[in-house]
Structure formats: structure tokens, C-alpha cells
Design a protein around this motif. Structure first.
Motif, mmCIF file in Angstrom:
data_model
loop_
_atom_site.group_PDB
_atom_site.id
_atom_site.type_symbol
_atom_site.label_atom_id
_atom_site.label_comp_id
_atom_site.label_asym_id
_atom_site.label_seq_id
_atom_site.Cartn_x
_atom_site.Cartn_y
_atom_site.Cartn_z
ATOM 1 N N SER A 84 -0.460 27.341 -1.985
ATOM 2 C CA SER A 84 0.489 26.623 -2.823
ATOM 3 C C SER A 84 0.248 26.914 -4.305
ATOM 4 O O SER A 84 1.192 27.145 -5.074
ATOM 5 N N TYR A 86 -1.193 29.567 -5.476
ATOM 6 C CA TYR A 86 -0.810 30.970 -5.717
ATOM 7 C C TYR A 86 0.704 31.093 -5.916
ATOM 8 O O TYR A 86 1.164 31.856 -6.760
ATOM 9 N N ARG A 87 1.455 30.302 -5.139
ATOM 10 C CA ARG A 87 2.908 30.390 -5.257
ATOM 11 C C ARG A 87 3.365 29.905 -6.626
ATOM 12 O O ARG A 87 4.293 30.453 -7.215
ATOM 13 N N ASN A 88 2.686 28.894 -7.158
ATOM 14 C CA ASN A 88 3.105 28.339 -8.446
ATOM 15 C C ASN A 88 2.537 29.102 -9.629
ATOM 16 O O ASN A 88 3.199 29.263 -10.637
ATOM 17 N N ALA A 89 1.275 29.562 -9.511
ATOM 18 C CA ALA A 89 0.603 30.146 -10.671
ATOM 19 C C ALA A 89 0.464 31.654 -10.587
ATOM 20 O O ALA A 89 -0.003 32.268 -11.537
ATOM 21 N N GLU A 90 0.785 32.251 -9.444
ATOM 22 C CA GLU A 90 0.693 33.704 -9.264
ATOM 23 C C GLU A 90 -0.739 34.208 -9.283
ATOM 24 O O GLU A 90 -0.970 35.403 -9.400
ATOM 25 N N HIS A 91 -1.720 33.348 -9.256
ATOM 26 C CA HIS A 91 -3.109 33.780 -9.134
ATOM 27 C C HIS A 91 -3.890 32.628 -8.541
ATOM 28 O O HIS A 91 -3.402 31.495 -8.480
ATOM 29 N N THR B 80 -2.681 36.388 -0.865
ATOM 30 C CA THR B 80 -2.982 36.231 -2.287
ATOM 31 C C THR B 80 -3.689 37.444 -2.864
ATOM 32 O O THR B 80 -4.204 37.365 -3.967
ATOM 33 N N ARG B 82 -2.827 40.256 -4.104
ATOM 34 C CA ARG B 82 -2.238 41.151 -5.090
ATOM 35 C C ARG B 82 -2.985 41.135 -6.423
ATOM 36 O O ARG B 82 -3.200 42.148 -7.045
ATOM 37 N N VAL B 83 -3.390 39.908 -6.844
ATOM 38 C CA VAL B 83 -4.017 39.827 -8.158
ATOM 39 C C VAL B 83 -5.524 39.712 -8.085
ATOM 40 O O VAL B 83 -6.203 39.797 -9.094
ATOM 41 N N GLU B 168 7.239 26.822 1.863
ATOM 42 C CA GLU B 168 7.980 27.174 0.666
ATOM 43 C C GLU B 168 9.027 26.110 0.401
ATOM 44 O O GLU B 168 9.766 25.724 1.301
ATOM 45 N N ASP B 173 15.075 25.138 -5.342
ATOM 46 C CA ASP B 173 14.956 26.519 -5.799
ATOM 47 C C ASP B 173 16.261 26.927 -6.472
ATOM 48 O O ASP B 173 17.322 26.830 -5.864
#
Lengths: 102, 175
Positions: A84, A86-91, B80, B82-83, B168, B173
Motif C-alpha cells: 500500500s 509503495y502504491r502511494n509513495a512509489e518507494h 516493489t 523497481r526502485v 487497489e 481514482d
């Protein structure tokens, strides 16, 4: 026969490695891994002490099973939170997750 | 006893596997490799349970930890990754050695307590190796009935909570 202290020493070492992993990791999933290591150390302690003090009563093993249950629930909810985040903060870098920090 | 028995040798080997892979879990840069070594560490703990003649717990350890938790973490890592791949340091940028004295201090305290107070508890465990599955099942359904049911509720709540948290959110959205 293996002395009880060997098991306790192993469990103490594993617990401290878990603490180190929790405190030094930047990746949130790495922190969860450290927590699992610590729970495993606690389980070794329980089973070893139960074995050496009351070999016929399996209370320690039953307790270890409950700890495993809680660990599974904790891992599921923790990883859901990580996804969750990760979805909001991209990291999932816990250095940068400061939304709830005053 | 100066000679090392087979049991003690096995314990040493398993302890080496557990601690070595745990140290790698705590220090490796590649988080995927960390996860694989975590699975190896769980396997070693299952070996310790076998040495303690806790056969059911060893099986459960393999099933739950290696079969479920490691796979779950693998999924989370893949979602997760990717970064957080190998090119970024996985540990804290500065002060990553700062937790070391904390961990060593806790270890010293625990070890001192164990060495001083653990020795009185010895029971000769040679002749008590019986299958534990039936005894544990009986205990869970009689004496530990209430905790058993509570654990099932906990698992249900955790399952629903994890689904809700990871789902999700499509309702608000904009796209």
C-alpha cells in the motif's frame, strides 16, 4: 547430549542478528525479514526450554505454534501495508516515508 | 565430556548454517539474495526443532515459513522491486553500523543470563523421543481450545485486513 545453553546461545545470537537487521535496513521488506528472524529465535528458546524442563508436557511447542500463527498474520498484514505504501509513495525506503512524522 | 557426539556435531553444523545465513540476511545488498538466505535460515531452524525431537513443529516450520512467508515476501519484493534493486544500498545510508553495539549489548546481556541461570534446568532427554503430532492435536483441542479458536479468528482478521490494505482503491481514482 546437547547442553541447553547451546540452544539458548544460538537463540540469543539469532535474536541479535534480527535486531541488527531491523535497525539497519532501509528497505521495509528487509525490516520484516529481521522481525521473522527474531520470532524464530523466540521459538527456538520456547521449544528448547520445554524440551529440557518438561519433556512430557508440550506447552512450549503449542506456544510456538501460536507464535507461528501470529507471525504469519503479521507478515501478511505487514506486506500488505508495504504494498500500500509503495502504491502511494512509489518507494518503500523507510528513510523517506515521513508522512506521519511531525 | 571431551569427545563430540554426532548430535553435537549436527547442532554445530545447523547453528553455523542458521547464523551464517542470518548474518547474510542482515548485510547483503541484493534483497532477493537476502530472501533466499532467509529461507535457508528457516530451514536450519527446522533442523533445530528436529534435534529437539519436535517433529510436528519442524514440518510446520517448513510449511509455514518457507512455504508461505518466504513466498509472500517474494511476491511483495517483485511488486516493489523497481526502485529498490541492487544499485541502491539496502541499508541506512549513514550510521549503518550504529545498531551493531545495540545488538551486541543485548546479546551480552542475554548470554550472561543464560549462562548463569540456564544450567539448572537439565533433564536427561535421551529416552523421551515420541511423535508429538497427536499430543499437540489433543492439547490444542482440549486444554488450549480457546487460544486455538482465537488464533483462527486472528488469521481470518489478518487475511481480510491484508486484502483490504493491499487492494487497489478504484472508487476515487480520477482516471
Amino acid at each position: 547430549m546437547i547442553p541447553l545453553e547451546w540452544y539458548l546461545g544460538l537463540s540469543a545470537a539469532l535474536f541479535c542478528i534480527g535486531i541488527f537487521a531491523v535497525l539497519s535496513r532501509r528497505n521495509a521488506i528487509g525490516i520484516l525479514m529481521g522481525i521473522e528472524l527474531m520470532l524464530n529465535a523466540a521459538n527456538i528458546n520456547l521449544v528448547a526450554l520445554a524440551r529440557y524442563m518438561h519433556p512430557h508436557i508440550l506447552t512450549g511447542q503449542v506456544f510456538a505454534i501460536f507464535i507461528m500463527t501470529v507471525a504469519a498474520a503479521e507478515a501478511a498484514v505487514g506486506l500488505a501495508i508495504v504494498i500500500s505504501v509503495y502504491r502511494n509513495a512509489e518507494h518503500i525506503n523507510i528513510d523517506k516515508i515521513t508522512t506521519m512524522k511531525w | 565430556m571431551p569427545t563430540i557426539t554426532l548430535q553435537q556435531f549436527m547442532f554445530g553444523a545447523i547453528a553455523l548454517v542458521i547464523l551464517g545465513s542470518a548474518i547474510l540476511v542482515a548485510t547483503l545488498r541484493n534483497i532477493f539474495h537476502c530472501l533466499l538466505f532467509l529461507a535457508l535460515s528457516f530451514l536450519g531452524v527446522a533442523g533445530v526443532y528436529l534435534l529437539l525431537s519436535a517433529d510436528f513443529l519442524a514440518a510446520v516450520q517448513v510449511l509455514v515459513y518457507i512455504g508461505a512467508i518466504t513466498v509472500l515476501m517474494m511476491f511483495a519484493l517483485m511488486m516493489t522491486h523497481r526502485v529498490m534493486t541492487t544499485d541502491i544500498s539496502q541499508s541506512l545510508t549513514q550510521w549503518w553500523l550504529a545498531p551493531l553495539p545495540i545488538a551486541l549489548g543485548i546479546f551480552a546481556v542475554l548470554f550472561r543470563v543464560y549462562v548463569r541461570h540456564g544450567g539448572q534446568a537439565l533433564v536427561d532427554t535421551k529416552h523421551h523421543a515420541v511423535p508429538t503430532t497427536g499430543i499437540i492435536g489433543q492439547a490444542l483441542l482440549t486444554r488450549y481450545m480457546l487460544p486455538f479458536e482465537l488464533a483462527s479468528i486472528l488469521l481470518l482478521v489478518a487475511m481480510v485486513g491484508a486484502i483490504i490494505l493491499a487492494k487497489e482503491d478504484k472508487s476515487d481514482d480520477p482516471a
